[in-house]
Design a protein around this motif. Structure first.
Motif, PDB file in Angstrom:
ATOM      1  N   ALA A 189      -1.605  -1.767  -8.869  1.00 20.55           N
ATOM      2  CA  ALA A 189      -2.618  -1.484 -10.026  1.00 20.55           C
ATOM      3  C   ALA A 189      -1.862  -1.648 -11.429  1.00 20.55           C
ATOM      4  O   ALA A 189      -0.718  -1.412 -11.399  1.00 20.55           O
ATOM      5  N   LYS A 190      -2.820  -1.885 -12.355  1.00 22.57           N
ATOM      6  CA  LYS A 190      -2.327  -2.161 -13.823  1.00 22.57           C
ATOM      7  C   LYS A 190      -1.907  -0.566 -14.677  1.00 22.57           C
ATOM      8  O   LYS A 190      -1.707  -0.661 -15.797  1.00 22.57           O
ATOM      9  N   ALA A 191      -2.347   0.464 -14.094  1.00 20.24           N
ATOM     10  CA  ALA A 191      -1.997   1.662 -14.653  1.00 20.24           C
ATOM     11  C   ALA A 191      -1.731   2.752 -13.572  1.00 20.24           C
ATOM     12  O   ALA A 191      -1.803   2.711 -12.654  1.00 20.24           O
ATOM     13  N   MET A 192      -1.160   4.047 -14.314  1.00 27.87           N
ATOM     14  CA  MET A 192      -1.022   5.030 -13.447  1.00 27.87           C
ATOM     15  C   MET A 192      -1.191   6.354 -13.868  1.00 27.87           C
ATOM     16  O   MET A 192      -1.256   6.305 -15.301  1.00 27.87           O
ATOM     17  N   THR A 193      -1.159   7.469 -13.205  1.00 29.22           N
ATOM     18  CA  THR A 193      -1.401   8.704 -13.871  1.00 29.22           C
ATOM     19  C   THR A 193      -0.004   9.490 -13.930  1.00 29.22           C
ATOM     20  O   THR A 193       1.000   9.028 -13.198  1.00 29.22           O
ATOM     21  N   TYR A 194       0.105  10.416 -14.722  1.00 32.56           N
ATOM     22  CA  TYR A 194       1.508  11.263 -14.767  1.00 32.56           C
ATOM     23  C   TYR A 194       1.198  12.649 -14.653  1.00 32.56           C
ATOM     24  O   TYR A 194       0.333  13.387 -14.741  1.00 32.56           O
ATOM     25  N   GLN A 195       2.566  13.267 -14.001  1.00 32.70           N
ATOM     26  CA  GLN A 195       2.467  14.682 -13.675  1.00 32.70           C
ATOM     27  C   GLN A 195       2.192  15.531 -15.012  1.00 32.70           C
ATOM     28  O   GLN A 195       2.760  15.164 -15.865  1.00 32.70           O
ATOM     29  N   SER A 196       1.504  16.734 -14.693  1.00 35.21           N
ATOM     30  CA  SER A 196       1.183  17.494 -15.874  1.00 35.21           C
ATOM     31  C   SER A 196       2.273  18.353 -16.279  1.00 35.21           C
ATOM     32  O   SER A 196       2.262  19.506 -15.698  1.00 35.21           O
ATOM     33  N   ARG A 197       3.351  17.758 -16.767  1.00 33.91           N
ATOM     34  CA  ARG A 197       4.388  18.793 -17.076  1.00 33.91           C
ATOM     35  C   ARG A 197       4.824  18.535 -18.558  1.00 33.91           C
ATOM     36  O   ARG A 197       5.013  17.451 -19.118  1.00 33.91           O
ATOM     37  N   ILE A 198       5.422  19.572 -19.121  1.00 40.88           N
ATOM     38  CA  ILE A 198       5.974  19.336 -20.362  1.00 40.88           C
ATOM     39  C   ILE A 198       7.429  19.246 -20.486  1.00 40.88           C
ATOM     40  O   ILE A 198       8.230  19.530 -19.680  1.00 40.88           O
ATOM     41  N   GLY A 199       7.785  17.938 -21.337  1.00 36.90           N
ATOM     42  CA  GLY A 199       9.220  17.769 -21.513  1.00 36.90           C
ATOM     43  C   GLY A 199       9.537  16.333 -20.706  1.00 36.90           C
ATOM     44  O   GLY A 199      10.271  15.664 -21.443  1.00 36.90           O
ATOM     45  N   HIS A 200       8.975  15.972 -19.549  1.00 37.99           N
ATOM     46  CA  HIS A 200       9.329  14.729 -18.822  1.00 37.99           C
ATOM     47  C   HIS A 200       7.884  14.078 -18.461  1.00 37.99           C
ATOM     48  O   HIS A 200       6.919  14.489 -18.423  1.00 37.99           O
ATOM     49  N   ARG A 201       8.081  12.605 -18.704  1.00 39.62           N
ATOM     50  CA  ARG A 201       7.009  11.642 -18.286  1.00 39.62           C
ATOM     51  C   ARG A 201       7.410  11.014 -16.808  1.00 39.62           C
ATOM     52  O   ARG A 201       8.111  10.287 -16.822  1.00 39.62           O
ATOM     53  N   TRP A 202       6.881  11.761 -15.909  1.00 40.98           N
ATOM     54  CA  TRP A 202       6.866  11.436 -14.289  1.00 40.98           C
ATOM     55  C   TRP A 202       5.725  11.075 -13.940  1.00 40.98           C
ATOM     56  O   TRP A 202       4.699  11.850 -13.826  1.00 40.98           O
ATOM     57  N   PRO A 203       5.622   9.578 -13.426  1.00 40.97           N
ATOM     58  CA  PRO A 203       4.453   9.326 -12.674  1.00 40.97           C
ATOM     59  C   PRO A 203       4.128  10.039 -11.486  1.00 40.97           C
ATOM     60  O   PRO A 203       5.098  10.634 -10.790  1.00 40.97           O
ATOM     61  N   ASP A 204       2.883  10.173 -11.171  1.00 41.52           N
ATOM     62  CA  ASP A 204       2.523  10.612  -9.747  1.00 41.52           C
ATOM     63  C   ASP A 204       2.854   9.888  -8.714  1.00 41.52           C
ATOM     64  O   ASP A 204       3.529  10.707  -7.672  1.00 41.52           O
ATOM     65  N   GLU A 205       2.423   8.643  -8.567  1.00 36.24           N
ATOM     66  CA  GLU A 205       2.544   7.663  -7.654  1.00 36.24           C
ATOM     67  C   GLU A 205       2.382   6.278  -8.161  1.00 36.24           C
ATOM     68  O   GLU A 205       2.160   5.886  -9.287  1.00 36.24           O
ATOM     69  N   MET A 206       3.107   5.402  -7.322  1.00 38.26           N
ATOM     70  CA  MET A 206       3.060   3.845  -7.773  1.00 38.26           C
ATOM     71  C   MET A 206       2.866   3.231  -6.330  1.00 38.26           C
ATOM     72  O   MET A 206       3.763   2.805  -5.560  1.00 38.26           O
ATOM     73  N   PHE A 207       1.645   2.726  -6.216  1.00 37.34           N
ATOM     74  CA  PHE A 207       1.194   1.939  -5.041  1.00 37.34           C
ATOM     75  C   PHE A 207       1.723   0.631  -5.167  1.00 37.34           C
ATOM     76  O   PHE A 207       1.419  -0.149  -6.354  1.00 37.34           O
ATOM     77  N   VAL A 208       2.253  -0.148  -4.262  1.00 36.05           N
ATOM     78  CA  VAL A 208       2.848  -1.360  -4.333  1.00 36.05           C
ATOM     79  C   VAL A 208       2.216  -2.316  -3.444  1.00 36.05           C
ATOM     80  O   VAL A 208       1.475  -2.244  -2.373  1.00 36.05           O
ATOM     81  N   GLY A 258       0.725  -1.393   0.130  1.00 33.70           N
ATOM     82  CA  GLY A 258      -0.036  -0.118   0.014  1.00 33.70           C
ATOM     83  C   GLY A 258       0.931   1.170  -0.092  1.00 33.70           C
ATOM     84  O   GLY A 258       0.498   2.317  -0.194  1.00 33.70           O
ATOM     85  N   ASP A 259       2.379   1.247   0.291  1.00 39.50           N
ATOM     86  CA  ASP A 259       2.952   2.392   0.381  1.00 39.50           C
ATOM     87  C   ASP A 259       3.130   2.879  -1.250  1.00 39.50           C
ATOM     88  O   ASP A 259       2.980   2.146  -1.961  1.00 39.50           O
ATOM     89  N   ASP A 260       3.258   4.256  -1.457  1.00 34.89           N
ATOM     90  CA  ASP A 260       3.790   4.957  -2.486  1.00 34.89           C
ATOM     91  C   ASP A 260       5.283   4.516  -2.762  1.00 34.89           C
ATOM     92  O   ASP A 260       6.173   5.162  -1.973  1.00 34.89           O
ATOM     93  N   LEU A 261       5.652   3.693  -3.911  1.00 36.94           N
ATOM     94  CA  LEU A 261       7.160   3.673  -3.991  1.00 36.94           C
ATOM     95  C   LEU A 261       7.982   4.683  -4.333  1.00 36.94           C
ATOM     96  O   LEU A 261       9.192   4.765  -3.704  1.00 36.94           O
ATOM     97  N   ILE A 262       7.396   5.661  -4.989  1.00 32.59           N
ATOM     98  CA  ILE A 262       8.257   7.022  -5.300  1.00 32.59           C
ATOM     99  C   ILE A 262       8.561   7.746  -3.906  1.00 32.59           C
ATOM    100  O   ILE A 262       9.571   7.957  -3.476  1.00 32.59           O
ATOM    101  N   SER A 263       7.598   8.039  -3.185  1.00 34.44           N
ATOM    102  CA  SER A 263       7.825   8.799  -1.895  1.00 34.44           C
ATOM    103  C   SER A 263       8.402   8.011  -0.808  1.00 34.44           C
ATOM    104  O   SER A 263       9.403   8.523  -0.164  1.00 34.44           O
ATOM    105  N   ALA A 264       8.031   7.045  -0.850  1.00 31.26           N
ATOM    106  CA  ALA A 264       8.500   5.987   0.400  1.00 31.26           C
ATOM    107  C   ALA A 264       9.833   5.312   0.166  1.00 31.26           C
ATOM    108  O   ALA A 264      10.782   5.063   1.016  1.00 31.26           O
ATOM    109  N   ALA A 265      10.292   4.944  -1.192  1.00 32.64           N
ATOM    110  CA  ALA A 265      11.632   4.446  -1.356  1.00 32.64           C
ATOM    111  C   ALA A 265      12.545   4.978  -2.450  1.00 32.64           C
ATOM    112  O   ALA A 265      13.737   5.194  -2.282  1.00 32.64           O
ATOM    113  N   SER A 266      12.112   5.255  -3.859  1.00 37.83           N
ATOM    114  CA  SER A 266      13.002   5.686  -4.981  1.00 37.83           C
ATOM    115  C   SER A 266      13.463   7.225  -4.529  1.00 37.83           C
ATOM    116  O   SER A 266      14.377   7.557  -4.903  1.00 37.83           O
TER     117      SER A 266
END
Ligand code: HEM
Length: 403
Positions: free
Chosen positions: A381-400, A141-149
């Motif tokens: 989950a099998k999908a995720m959302t991405y930050q609304s920014r130009i130039g980079h494709r960076w996910p918002d969150e990734m729950f595990v 249930g943790d978000d991989l991005i904020s909790a680990a990466s």
């Protein structure tokens, strides 16, 4: 003028309004159908807000060596050298390779590159140890991005650069830095970016003055300064800032993107058994979900690109993510295939501005994905959302979940 448009309905089907809007929500959610349409129908498309986007592999490759395209900000940009006294962001840009052309680019790139490889070549297995420590703390249930990466990449870069500081503070700084690579339209955001960059500089300047740890990037840059003409302390600080931020933002996002690519490709068992090389899987994953989607250039003179006449001072964006899926170069371009020849992949750019930190970026991502496989972490989950920014494709969150 729009003679190449087949039908309005076809345009609507691919969310391609013209001039093309890089911030359209459908494009942010999944840019790949639009890239495919643009490669076929409008390989040099005019952008809302000004500038052009190149989407074909061959045009992007040619652009990397086109002397009429430069990296220095145009005279109209807030980052132009004439604004260096006015804004920290413009002063910083005037010292770092992504915003420089020859001859200034050469000396700064040489300092970063030499110092970088001296540190990188002296690294042991510390990234593997750090990755395992961070991944072992994850709960379902943790978000991989904020909790680990995120902590992984910030701690790794603090050690690499020779800075002892609070990870949360450094993370806020690196986030601010990446605003420089997208249009800076909101004055309030721009003011915040300048404040954060001034604070980022102060932390690095203090570490430089205090005498950075032996073998760190700051120490290597200090040694380079002693052997070269005219390198200032501010140039050292700003180039260390660039490396620090590059080693954080694309990495924390890359881990989450790779999780989803590996899940969709169904390769966890092959990675666990070692029948599939982790490094090749990481490289192929980055081809399919390219973190740096677009890199900017500026037309130094009027030129023709992709059949379109582009005026002097116009921004031109090279869509590396689109080039990486161009069927003219890659067989079955939308399919995961870690056995394909990776030499044409443009995830890290090409030519004189090619990424200096590729080896470290791959090492960071490989260490994290190895720990993830070993400790049985999977996307919830099998999908995720991405930050609304130009130039980079960076996910918002990734729950595990834990396998
Ligand atoms: C997955 C991770 C990474 C990706 C996708 C990435 C991508 C890129 C790309 C596409 C460029 C070329 C920009 C251009 O042509 O204008 C670039 C340049 C650069 N990268 Fe990376 N990068 C990554 C990680 C890193 C890391 C870890 C570092 C440093 C430790 C780094 C340092 C740099 C530097 C210094 C440049 C500027 C080179 C120049 O302008 O001469 N990058 N990167």
């Amino acid at each position: 003028m729009l003679g190449w448009l087949k039908t309005r309905r076809e345009v609507a089907k691919f969310c391609v309004d013209l001039p093309f809007d890089l911030s359209a929500p459908a494009f942010i959610a999944d840019p790949y159908p639009s890239y495919a349409w643009l490669r076929e129908n409008a390989p040099a498309v005019e952008l809302q807000g000004g500038g052009y986007l190149l989407t074909r592999y061959a045009d992007i490759r040619a652009a990397f060596t086109n002397s009429a395209l430069g990296n220095a900000p145009s005279r109209f940009s807030t980052l132009a050298p004439r604004n260096a006294q006015k804004y920290v962001a413009a002063d910083l840009a005037s010292h770092i390779p992504p915003f420089l052309d020859a001859p200034e680019h050469k000396q700064m790139r040489q300092m970063v590159s030499r110092s970088f490889f001296n540190v990188f070549n002296g690294m042991g297995n510390e990234l593997d140890v750090l990755a395992r420590e961070q991944i072992a703390q994850l709960n379902a249930g943790d978000d991989l991005i904020s909790a680990a990466s995120q902590p992984f990449s910030v701690i790794a870069m603090c050690r690499f650069c020779g800075v002892a500081s609070a990870p949360e503070q450094m993370k806020a700084f690196t986030q601010a830095f990446f605003h420089l690579f997208a249009p800076l339209c909101d004055p309030e955001v721009f003011a915040q970016v300048n404040t954060a960059l001034a604070a980022f500089r102060a932390v690095l300047a203090e570490a430089l003055q205090a005498g950075p740890p032996e073998g760190s990037l700051l120490a290597q840059m200090r040694a380079f300064q002693a052997q070269s003409e005219g390198i200032t302390d501010v140039q050292i600080v700003d180039n260390c800032l660039l490396v620090f931020a590059d080693g954080v933002e694309n990495i924390e996002a890359g881990v989450a993107s790779l999780m989803l690519v590996f899940e969709q490709a169904g390769i966890w068992d092959d990675l666990q058994s070692g029948t599939l090389s982790m490094e090749l899987a990481v490289r192929e994953g980055l081809r399919l979900q390219t973190p740096a989607q677009l890199v900017p250039r500026v037309a130094r003179e009027g030129i023709e690109l992709g059949g379109v006449q582009i005026k002097k001072d116009m921004p031109v964006f090279l869509a590396l993510a689109s080039g990486n899926r161009d069927g003219a170069v890659f067989d079955a371009p939308d399919t995961f295939d870690a056995a394909r020849n990776m030499s044409d992949v443009m995830t890290f750019g090409q030519g004189r501005h090619r990424c200096i930190g590729e080896t470290l970026g791959i090492a960071q991502l490989t260490a994290m994905m190895r720990a993830i496989v070993e400790l049985g972490i999977r996307p919830a989950a099998k999908a995720m959302t991405y930050q609304s920014r130009i130039g980079h494709r960076w996910p918002d969150e990734m729950f595990v979940k834990i396998k």
